[in-house]
Enzyme design. Structure first.
Site, mmCIF file in Angstrom:
data_model
loop_
_atom_site.group_PDB
_atom_site.id
_atom_site.type_symbol
_atom_site.label_atom_id
_atom_site.label_comp_id
_atom_site.label_asym_id
_atom_site.label_seq_id
_atom_site.Cartn_x
_atom_site.Cartn_y
_atom_site.Cartn_z
ATOM 1 N N ASP A 19 0.864 -1.197 0.000
ATOM 2 C CA ASP A 19 0.000 0.000 0.000
ATOM 3 C C ASP A 19 0.895 1.238 0.000
ATOM 4 O O ASP A 19 2.082 1.170 0.333
ATOM 5 C CB ASP A 19 -0.905 0.028 1.238
ATOM 6 C CG ASP A 19 -1.830 1.251 1.233
ATOM 7 O OD1 ASP A 19 -2.433 1.553 0.187
ATOM 8 O OD2 ASP A 19 -1.932 1.942 2.275
ATOM 9 N N SER A 20 0.310 2.370 -0.378
ATOM 10 C CA SER A 20 1.057 3.627 -0.367
ATOM 11 C C SER A 20 1.452 4.022 1.056
ATOM 12 O O SER A 20 2.363 4.830 1.240
ATOM 13 C CB SER A 20 0.193 4.733 -0.970
ATOM 14 O OG SER A 20 -0.997 4.853 -0.220
ATOM 15 N N TYR A 51 -0.891 8.591 -2.798
ATOM 16 C CA TYR A 51 -0.885 8.287 -4.219
ATOM 17 C C TYR A 51 -2.135 8.865 -4.904
ATOM 18 O O TYR A 51 -2.161 9.052 -6.110
ATOM 19 C CB TYR A 51 -0.929 6.768 -4.441
ATOM 20 C CG TYR A 51 0.392 6.025 -4.308
ATOM 21 C CD1 TYR A 51 1.492 6.570 -3.645
ATOM 22 C CD2 TYR A 51 0.506 4.737 -4.849
ATOM 23 C CE1 TYR A 51 2.672 5.849 -3.529
ATOM 24 C CE2 TYR A 51 1.690 4.023 -4.739
ATOM 25 C CZ TYR A 51 2.769 4.572 -4.076
ATOM 26 O OH TYR A 51 3.936 3.851 -3.978
ATOM 27 N N GLY A 52 -3.170 9.077 -4.085
ATOM 28 C CA GLY A 52 -4.505 9.393 -4.622
ATOM 29 C C GLY A 52 -4.594 10.630 -5.488
ATOM 30 O O GLY A 52 -5.492 10.763 -6.309
ATOM 31 N N CYS A 82 -4.258 -1.469 -2.159
ATOM 32 C CA CYS A 82 -4.394 -0.036 -2.392
ATOM 33 C C CYS A 82 -5.281 0.121 -3.620
ATOM 34 O O CYS A 82 -4.954 -0.394 -4.702
ATOM 35 C CB CYS A 82 -3.004 0.544 -2.646
ATOM 36 S SG CYS A 82 -3.009 2.269 -3.157
ATOM 37 N N ASN A 83 -6.399 0.803 -3.434
ATOM 38 C CA ASN A 83 -7.335 0.965 -4.563
ATOM 39 C C ASN A 83 -6.738 1.821 -5.666
ATOM 40 O O ASN A 83 -6.943 1.568 -6.843
ATOM 41 C CB ASN A 83 -8.636 1.600 -4.076
ATOM 42 C CG ASN A 83 -9.450 0.657 -3.240
ATOM 43 O OD1 ASN A 83 -10.324 -0.021 -3.743
ATOM 44 N ND2 ASN A 83 -9.159 0.580 -1.944
ATOM 45 N N THR A 84 -5.996 2.860 -5.258
ATOM 46 C CA THR A 84 -5.429 3.767 -6.258
ATOM 47 C C THR A 84 -4.446 3.012 -7.153
ATOM 48 O O THR A 84 -4.469 3.149 -8.377
ATOM 49 C CB THR A 84 -4.730 4.952 -5.554
ATOM 50 O OG1 THR A 84 -5.612 5.471 -4.559
ATOM 51 C CG2 THR A 84 -4.372 6.044 -6.532
ATOM 52 N N GLU A 167 -3.145 9.670 7.730
ATOM 53 C CA GLU A 167 -1.682 9.490 7.817
ATOM 54 C C GLU A 167 -1.079 10.492 8.801
ATOM 55 O O GLU A 167 -0.089 10.213 9.464
ATOM 56 C CB GLU A 167 -1.026 9.635 6.433
ATOM 57 C CG GLU A 167 -1.280 8.466 5.488
ATOM 58 C CD GLU A 167 -0.274 7.302 5.630
ATOM 59 O OE1 GLU A 167 0.868 7.539 6.035
ATOM 60 O OE2 GLU A 167 -0.676 6.162 5.324
ATOM 61 N N CYS A 201 -11.040 2.851 -0.432
ATOM 62 C CA CYS A 201 -9.642 3.215 -0.158
ATOM 63 C C CYS A 201 -9.305 2.480 1.132
ATOM 64 O O CYS A 201 -10.075 2.543 2.106
ATOM 65 C CB CYS A 201 -9.501 4.722 0.034
ATOM 66 S SG CYS A 201 -7.869 5.209 0.670
ATOM 67 N N THR A 202 -8.183 1.783 1.139
ATOM 68 C CA THR A 202 -7.888 0.927 2.293
ATOM 69 C C THR A 202 -7.543 1.716 3.560
ATOM 70 O O THR A 202 -7.470 1.150 4.643
ATOM 71 C CB THR A 202 -6.745 -0.061 1.945
ATOM 72 O OG1 THR A 202 -5.604 0.691 1.483
ATOM 73 C CG2 THR A 202 -7.190 -1.028 0.871
ATOM 74 N N HIS A 203 -7.327 3.015 3.413
ATOM 75 C CA HIS A 203 -7.136 3.854 4.602
ATOM 76 C C HIS A 203 -8.475 4.125 5.321
ATOM 77 O O HIS A 203 -8.487 4.365 6.523
ATOM 78 C CB HIS A 203 -6.555 5.222 4.219
ATOM 79 C CG HIS A 203 -5.076 5.231 3.986
ATOM 80 N ND1 HIS A 203 -4.496 4.645 2.893
ATOM 81 C CD2 HIS A 203 -4.060 5.793 4.709
ATOM 82 C CE1 HIS A 203 -3.177 4.846 2.945
ATOM 83 N NE2 HIS A 203 -2.898 5.542 4.035
HETATM 84 N N1 DGL Z 1 -4.835 3.355 0.573
HETATM 85 C C1 DGL Z 1 -4.855 3.744 -0.778
HETATM 86 C C2 DGL Z 1 -6.110 3.363 -1.518
HETATM 87 O O1 DGL Z 1 -6.691 2.343 -1.179
HETATM 88 C C3 DGL Z 1 -4.237 5.015 -1.252
HETATM 89 C C4 DGL Z 1 -4.304 6.241 -0.471
HETATM 90 C C5 DGL Z 1 -3.390 7.297 -1.048
HETATM 91 O O2 DGL Z 1 -2.200 7.033 -1.079
HETATM 92 O O3 DGL Z 1 -3.889 8.340 -1.491
HETATM 93 O O4 DGL Z 1 -6.514 4.022 -2.449
#
Ligand code: DGL
Length: 283
Positions: A19-20, A51-52, A82-84, A167, A201-203
């Site tokens: 993940d990011s 990353y988003g 990570c979805n992105t 974060e 988004c996994t966050h």
């Molecule tokens: N946790 C990530 C996701 O699922 C990315 C969040 C990010 O880096 O912006 O998209």
């Protein structure tokens, strides 16, 4: 005439989880719960999160770099938790990079497993998605859900402030209240009939309590961790050749591209995970 036989044995290795940042730990947690016997290596690119809001090229470059790093640590299977990265890099990696590799390596994402099950969760075919700007713009959720359940109306809402708040350690703050309420209001204004919302988004599960507190009770909030873990369990049963390449000694390792002490503390604080991460340099 002489024949030379070259025999290469591919060794079993850990499953890589990438993940990011530390959001992917929400998926990792469920993976080890459902597949405890497997070895796992987690890599968080905390030095370059988020990353988003980054371009396709940048997300692809970073994701492929991290995937190669996990391959170098003997992983034969990598989950982009990570979805992105799943939205912007997975297809290129699967179609262009993996065929050039001389070994059996697989990379899987988190969007498809979620899209596969959402039809069995919604009661009225009105689904919302909270995700990063990158994931929303990629239209991956709309395309993947359309593949499995074309009758579902998908409404998306980009939440660019949520990852920096999480974060940065502000998930419980009143600033987070403001942004969470705003994004919920926007989504439900765009489709007031939504009965299920994907945390795409996994966050975002780290904000779940707060989101839940501002959401009408009857709306389902769908986190991906359990969905992805169950889908991987099923994948292993359908692909014994990949399962055989995944080591099963229950070992765990954690790497971050930023400060390990900070990463360990966040994991403890938000996920109740006691971990000892190590720094890894990708520059
Ligand atoms: N946790 C990530 C996701 O699922 C990315 C969040 C990010 O880096 O912006 O998209």
């Amino acid at each position: 005439m002489s024949f030379v036989f070259i025999c290469t044995m591919q060794l079993a290795g850990p499953i890589g989880v990438f993940d990011s940042g530390y959001g992917g730990l929400t998926v990792y947690r469920e993976l080890v719960e459902i597949l405890p016997e497997y070895d796992f290596i987690y890599l968080g690119d905390n030095a370059r999160v988020p990353y988003g809001t980054r371009s396709y090229e940048t997300v692809y470059k970073y994701t492929w770099q991290c995937t190669q790093q996990l391959f170098a640590q003997n992983c034969n299977l990598v989950i982009l938790a990570c979805n992105t990265a799943s939205a912007k890099a997975l297809r290129s990696i699967q179609q262009h990079n993996l065929p050039e590799i001389q070994a059996l390596k697989r990379v899987l994402g988190v969007i498809r497993p979620t899209a596969e099950v959402i039809g069995s969760i919604t009661g009225n075919n009105h689904v919302g998605v909270f995700a990063t700007e990158g994931t929303v713009k990629s239209e991956s959720y709309r395309m993947e859900i359309g593949r499995f359940s074309p009758e579902i109306k998908v409404t998306q809402e980009a939440c660019p402030m949520w990852v920096p708040l999480i974060e940065g350690g502000y998930a419980s703050s009143t600033w987070a209240d403001y942004f969470v309420r705003e994004n919920i209001d926007n989504l439900l204004k765009n489709d007031p009939e939504i009965d299920s919302i994907i945390l795409g988004c996994t966050h975002y599960p780290l904000l779940e309590e707060k989101i839940r507190s501002f959401l009408p009770n009857e709306i389902n909030l769908v986190s991906q961790g359990g969905i992805v873990a169950n889908s991987l369990k099923d994948y292993m049963q359908r692909h014994p050749e990949i399962d055989a390449l995944c080591a099963k000694n229950g070992h765990r390792k954690f790497f971050t591209t930023d400060d390990p002490a900070w990463f360990n503390e966040k994991a403890k604080q938000f996920l109740d995970l006691n971990i000892e991460s190590k720094h890894i340099d990708l520059s």
